[in-house]
Write an enzyme that holds these catalytic residues in place. Structure first.
Site, PDB file in Angstrom:
ATOM      1  N   ARG A 196      83.605   5.025  89.308  1.00  0.00           N
ATOM      2  CA  ARG A 196      84.645   5.271  88.289  1.00  0.00           C
ATOM      3  C   ARG A 196      84.287   4.716  86.919  1.00  0.00           C
ATOM      4  O   ARG A 196      85.157   4.369  86.125  1.00  0.00           O
ATOM      5  CB  ARG A 196      85.996   4.701  88.730  1.00  0.00           C
ATOM      6  CG  ARG A 196      86.521   5.374  89.968  1.00  0.00           C
ATOM      7  CD  ARG A 196      87.954   4.998  90.227  1.00  0.00           C
ATOM      8  NE  ARG A 196      88.361   5.531  91.501  1.00  0.00           N
ATOM      9  CZ  ARG A 196      88.162   4.902  92.651  1.00  0.00           C
ATOM     10  NH1 ARG A 196      87.588   3.726  92.683  1.00  0.00           N
ATOM     11  NH2 ARG A 196      88.550   5.470  93.772  1.00  0.00           N
TER      12      ARG A 196
ATOM     13  N   LYS B 155      80.380  11.030  73.721  1.00  0.00           N
ATOM     14  CA  LYS B 155      80.564  12.237  74.538  1.00  0.00           C
ATOM     15  C   LYS B 155      79.399  12.366  75.514  1.00  0.00           C
ATOM     16  O   LYS B 155      78.235  12.248  75.126  1.00  0.00           O
ATOM     17  CB  LYS B 155      80.607  13.479  73.643  1.00  0.00           C
ATOM     18  CG  LYS B 155      81.887  13.595  72.854  1.00  0.00           C
ATOM     19  CD  LYS B 155      82.102  15.024  72.379  1.00  0.00           C
ATOM     20  CE  LYS B 155      81.422  15.270  71.045  1.00  0.00           C
ATOM     21  NZ  LYS B 155      81.558  16.678  70.621  1.00  0.00           N
TER      22      LYS B 155
ATOM     23  N   GLU C  40      70.003  18.420  61.385  1.00  0.00           N
ATOM     24  CA  GLU C  40      71.212  17.580  61.458  1.00  0.00           C
ATOM     25  C   GLU C  40      71.173  16.500  60.369  1.00  0.00           C
ATOM     26  O   GLU C  40      72.204  16.133  59.808  1.00  0.00           O
ATOM     27  CB  GLU C  40      71.333  16.900  62.830  1.00  0.00           C
ATOM     28  CG  GLU C  40      71.340  17.842  64.022  1.00  0.00           C
ATOM     29  CD  GLU C  40      72.669  18.574  64.245  1.00  0.00           C
ATOM     30  OE1 GLU C  40      73.632  18.313  63.509  1.00  0.00           O
ATOM     31  OE2 GLU C  40      72.705  19.425  65.163  1.00  0.00           O
TER      32      GLU C  40
ATOM     33  N   LYS D 174      77.209   9.633  60.388  1.00  0.00           N
ATOM     34  CA  LYS D 174      77.977   9.996  61.582  1.00  0.00           C
ATOM     35  C   LYS D 174      78.856   8.823  62.024  1.00  0.00           C
ATOM     36  O   LYS D 174      80.006   9.023  62.418  1.00  0.00           O
ATOM     37  CB  LYS D 174      77.063  10.473  62.723  1.00  0.00           C
ATOM     38  CG  LYS D 174      77.879  10.887  63.959  1.00  0.00           C
ATOM     39  CD  LYS D 174      77.277  11.955  64.838  1.00  0.00           C
ATOM     40  CE  LYS D 174      78.222  12.242  66.013  1.00  0.00           C
ATOM     41  NZ  LYS D 174      77.742  13.220  66.963  1.00  0.00           N
TER      42      LYS D 174
ATOM     43  N   GLU E 262      88.093  12.778  67.879  1.00  0.00           N
ATOM     44  CA  GLU E 262      88.002  14.139  67.353  1.00  0.00           C
ATOM     45  C   GLU E 262      89.336  14.792  67.101  1.00  0.00           C
ATOM     46  O   GLU E 262      89.650  15.820  67.696  1.00  0.00           O
ATOM     47  CB  GLU E 262      87.218  15.022  68.326  1.00  0.00           C
ATOM     48  CG  GLU E 262      85.765  14.728  68.283  1.00  0.00           C
ATOM     49  CD  GLU E 262      84.953  15.802  68.943  1.00  0.00           C
ATOM     50  OE1 GLU E 262      84.671  16.788  68.275  1.00  0.00           O
ATOM     51  OE2 GLU E 262      84.620  15.648  70.119  1.00  0.00           O
TER      52      GLU E 262
ATOM     53  N   ARG F 120      86.401  14.593  62.122  1.00  0.00           N
ATOM     54  CA  ARG F 120      85.079  14.829  62.669  1.00  0.00           C
ATOM     55  C   ARG F 120      84.622  16.256  62.449  1.00  0.00           C
ATOM     56  O   ARG F 120      83.464  16.580  62.592  1.00  0.00           O
ATOM     57  CB  ARG F 120      85.074  14.536  64.170  1.00  0.00           C
ATOM     58  CG  ARG F 120      84.555  13.170  64.506  1.00  0.00           C
ATOM     59  CD  ARG F 120      83.851  13.239  65.855  1.00  0.00           C
ATOM     60  NE  ARG F 120      84.132  12.051  66.632  1.00  0.00           N
ATOM     61  CZ  ARG F 120      83.588  11.818  67.827  1.00  0.00           C
ATOM     62  NH1 ARG F 120      82.779  12.697  68.377  1.00  0.00           N
ATOM     63  NH2 ARG F 120      83.884  10.718  68.478  1.00  0.00           N
TER      64      ARG F 120
ATOM     65  N   ASN G 197      80.731  19.581  61.852  1.00  0.00           N
ATOM     66  CA  ASN G 197      80.450  20.942  62.319  1.00  0.00           C
ATOM     67  C   ASN G 197      79.817  21.820  61.253  1.00  0.00           C
ATOM     68  O   ASN G 197      79.613  23.012  61.483  1.00  0.00           O
ATOM     69  CB  ASN G 197      81.737  21.619  62.794  1.00  0.00           C
ATOM     70  CG  ASN G 197      82.122  21.128  64.165  1.00  0.00           C
ATOM     71  OD1 ASN G 197      81.262  20.675  64.923  1.00  0.00           O
ATOM     72  ND2 ASN G 197      83.396  21.170  64.475  1.00  0.00           N
TER      73      ASN G 197
ATOM     74  N   HIS H 192      77.522  24.643  62.131  1.00  0.00           N
ATOM     75  CA  HIS H 192      77.559  24.819  63.583  1.00  0.00           C
ATOM     76  C   HIS H 192      78.364  26.026  64.048  1.00  0.00           C
ATOM     77  O   HIS H 192      78.138  26.514  65.141  1.00  0.00           O
ATOM     78  CB  HIS H 192      78.085  23.541  64.256  1.00  0.00           C
ATOM     79  CG  HIS H 192      77.028  22.488  64.379  1.00  0.00           C
ATOM     80  ND1 HIS H 192      76.434  21.925  63.278  1.00  0.00           N
ATOM     81  CD2 HIS H 192      76.436  21.921  65.466  1.00  0.00           C
ATOM     82  CE1 HIS H 192      75.537  21.047  63.689  1.00  0.00           C
ATOM     83  NE2 HIS H 192      75.518  21.021  65.006  1.00  0.00           N
TER      84      HIS H 192
ATOM     85  N   HIS I  66      76.129  27.974  66.465  1.00  0.00           N
ATOM     86  CA  HIS I  66      76.363  28.171  67.902  1.00  0.00           C
ATOM     87  C   HIS I  66      76.273  29.649  68.259  1.00  0.00           C
ATOM     88  O   HIS I  66      75.703  30.023  69.285  1.00  0.00           O
ATOM     89  CB  HIS I  66      77.735  27.625  68.314  1.00  0.00           C
ATOM     90  CG  HIS I  66      77.782  26.136  68.375  1.00  0.00           C
ATOM     91  ND1 HIS I  66      76.817  25.397  69.011  1.00  0.00           N
ATOM     92  CD2 HIS I  66      78.677  25.230  67.893  1.00  0.00           C
ATOM     93  CE1 HIS I  66      77.097  24.109  68.906  1.00  0.00           C
ATOM     94  NE2 HIS I  66      78.229  23.974  68.226  1.00  0.00           N
TER      95      HIS I  66
ATOM     96  N   HIS J 135      68.462  24.546  68.642  1.00  0.00           N
ATOM     97  CA  HIS J 135      69.737  24.151  68.047  1.00  0.00           C
ATOM     98  C   HIS J 135      69.577  23.880  66.538  1.00  0.00           C
ATOM     99  O   HIS J 135      70.329  24.414  65.722  1.00  0.00           O
ATOM    100  CB  HIS J 135      70.274  22.918  68.769  1.00  0.00           C
ATOM    101  CG  HIS J 135      71.570  22.420  68.219  1.00  0.00           C
ATOM    102  ND1 HIS J 135      72.750  23.123  68.351  1.00  0.00           N
ATOM    103  CD2 HIS J 135      71.866  21.304  67.509  1.00  0.00           C
ATOM    104  CE1 HIS J 135      73.723  22.440  67.761  1.00  0.00           C
ATOM    105  NE2 HIS J 135      73.213  21.342  67.235  1.00  0.00           N
TER     106      HIS J 135
END
Ligand SMILES: NC(=O)c1ccc[n+]([C@@H]2O[C@H](COP(=O)([O-])OP(=O)(O)OC[C@H]3O[C@@H](n4cnc5c(N)ncnc54)[C@H](O)[C@@H]3O)[C@@H](O)[C@H]2O)c1
Ligand SMILES: [Zn+2]
Length: 525
Positions: A294, A316, A358, A396, A406, A410, A414, A417, A421, A433
């Protein structure tokens, strides 16, 4: 006798410089921002002697003051974390300087005479070494100590900056950040060559054993040995787990394999998982740590540029499903992000370029100085990776800090992006990417011009910089545009649907949430 560099070098920082350089006021803010204690040596001397600095000088002379200063420093040097603001001449003594530099990192703050005078003039404090007329005394002191102050490798110019701005510049120079708002918060440290000391660094932070070092087939042969050796010497019982490299292994099968390996390594609730690799390793190992028992502690040791400036920050973690990327995951913040730019020397060029998309993005969002380095082209970029990583992480980190889960801010990250994407998807992931993001950033800049939010020069400049780094800036002619449009939700079938874009306004500022309705605007801008 050479002292072994202490693990505290990552969290014990000394601010130094002439009177008026901002050591105390910036130091206090810096400590707050990094979530560590602050001490002002002069204030400590006064508290211990129950007397003021001018009185100590009057009674015992400068020699008596220096003796007390060294005593206070000796006590403070036993701490592993903190910001220590030093008196303006504390490191003139070479033995004291050597002791201080062996324990932590000294940052020398600089400012021209006029600025120092203005700041001192505004302060009520009495300064015994500056009695009499301030200007000639300070001028004399600066001349006498000029080569001393510039002999420190880490220097920060403070002219024209507020205390908060000075504190931020110090953070960027040190590559030291702290993210709050997600559990207990976590530190980010950028330090050249730190991989070889990872054992003592983790030990000093109270991270537990046994540890599992998760790495991939490309990274492990180069870097697992020094990491495992360092963990062993620190008594952190490492178990190396090597997984296959590449996005297609960011899967449930690999995570299941990691859980099994953790069981074999007898990881416990207090154990630590170390993710040594690019974003794929970080996402996988972080997710395995988030779910095992956990949730156990993990440390991100990003080895690709993309992982350093993007994937390892933000907490994340996750894996892909056959139906799409990153569909299963968890927010599970690492206990520490340790980025060693030295490892970028072995990163393949095309991976480095992809990560640079980036970096340029971060420059456009909030750091014109970072963008300016990127604008100097590939050779300059290659030889300034330390500063690039420190600055890009800074952007960042400050955005995440303002919006840990988020909820809004944030979104600026993007930039490039939305279309990116779509391009990645429509190319069947043939475009990397970073390549897709590069094309997406240029399209966003053109949209901004089209919408009257930016000057045409902006989109030309951005395009030139990305091109100069060997990144593509136009949608490949073979790509099916209707598929791209569908992927980003701008297809005709979904008419009425609007898509929100992040658009650059100038270098250092973006506008989020700009609604675009018409596909052609995106392709033709
Ligand atoms: N969690 C997040 O917030 C977040 C954000 C952005 C991206 N990501 C994820 O990150 C992943 C992409 O990360 P990536 O670009 O690092 O991919 P990656 O992990 O596949 O690394 C790229 C390649 O470089 C190799 N490599 C890494 N470091 C090296 C080094 N120092 N020397 C030699 N080779 C090295 C790897 O083995 C791999 O082959 C994607 O899965 C993406 O979804 C996650
Ligand atoms: Zn990205």
């Amino acid at each position: 006798m050479s002292e072994i560099p202490s693990p505290s070098t990552l969290s014990l920082f000394f601010l130094y410089g002439p009177p008026g350089s901002g050591k105390s006021s910036a130091g206090r803010l810096l400590a707050q921002s990094l979530g560590i204690p602050f001490w002002d040596v002069d204030a400590e001397i006064e508290a211990r002697s129950r007397s003021s600095i001018p009185r100590i000088f009057a009674r015992y002379g400068e020699a008596g003051f220096r003796k007390r200063e060294r005593k206070v420093l000796d006590t403070l040097l036993s701490h592993a974390r903190g910001i220590i603001s030093l008196g303006g001449g504390a490191l003139l003594n070479t033995a004291t300087r050597a002791r201080v530099e062996a324990r932590g990192t000294v940052v020398s703050l600089e400012a021209p005479l006029e600025t120092l005078l203005a700041r001192l003039g505004a302060s009520e404090e009495e300064r015994p070494l500056l009695v009499g007329e301030l200007r000639p005394r300070l001028e004399e002191l600066l001349t006498a100590r000029a080569s001393h102050y510039t002999s420190f490798p880490l220097r920060v110019e403070t002219n024209g900056l507020t205390s908060a701005e000075i504190a931020w510049q110090i953070q960027v120079r040190l590559g030291a950040y702290h993210i709050r708002g997600m559990g207990a918060g976590y530190d980010i440290r950028v330090k050249h060559g730190s991989l070889a000391n990872i054992g003592e660094i983790l030990l000093a932070r109270g991270l537990g054993s046994p540890t599992a070092v998760v790495s991939d087939k490309n990274v492990a042969p180069i870097y697992a040995d020094p990491v495992v050796e360092s963990l062993k010497s620190a008594g952190l019982s490492p178990h190396l787990v090597v997984i296959p490299a590449g996005e297609r292994h960011k899967s449930f099968e690999t995570v299941a394999g990691l859980w099994q390996a953790f069981t074999q390594a007898r990881l416990e609730r207090g154990s630590t998982v170390i993710a040594l690799g690019g974003g794929v390793v970080g996402d996988l190992a972080g997710f395995a740590a988030a779910t095992y028992l956990r949730g156990i502690a993990w440390v991100a040791v990003p080895t690709s540029l993309l992982a350093m400036v993007d994937a390892s920050l933000g907490g994340k973690t996750g894996i892909d499903l056959p139906g799409g990327k990153n569909l299963v995951g968890a927010f599970h913040a690492p206990r520490l992000v340790l980025a060693d730019p030295l490892v970028l020397q072995t990163l393949p060029d095309e991976e480095l370029r992809s990560g640079m998309a980036e970096v340029v993005k971060h420059g456009i969002i909030a750091d014109p100085a970072l963008f300016a380095i990127c604008a100097k082209g590939w050779p300059v970029v290659r030889s300034n990776l330390d500063e690039i990583v420190r600055r890009a992480i800074g952007v960042k980190a400050s955005v995440i800090q303002a919006d840990p889960y988020e909820q809004g801010l944030r979104a600026s990250l993007n930039l490039g992006h939305t279309l990116g994407h779509g391009l990645e998807y429509a190319s069947g992931y043939q475009l990397r990417h970073g390549e897709a993001v590069s094309i997406g950033i240029v399209a966003a800049a053109r949209l901004a011009v089209h919408k009257g939010l930016a000057n045409p020069e902006l989109s030309i400049e951005i395009q030139q910089v990305l091109r100069g780094l060997g990144l593509p800036t136009e949608i490949p002619p073979g790509l099916d545009r209707s598929q791209v449009a569908a992927a980003i939700g701008l297809d005709k079938k979904r008419s009425g649907g609007k898509v929100r874009f992040v658009l650059p306004v100038r270098i250092g500022e973006v506008r989020t949430g700009v609604e675009i309705e018409d596909v052609q605007q995106v392709f033709d801008a």
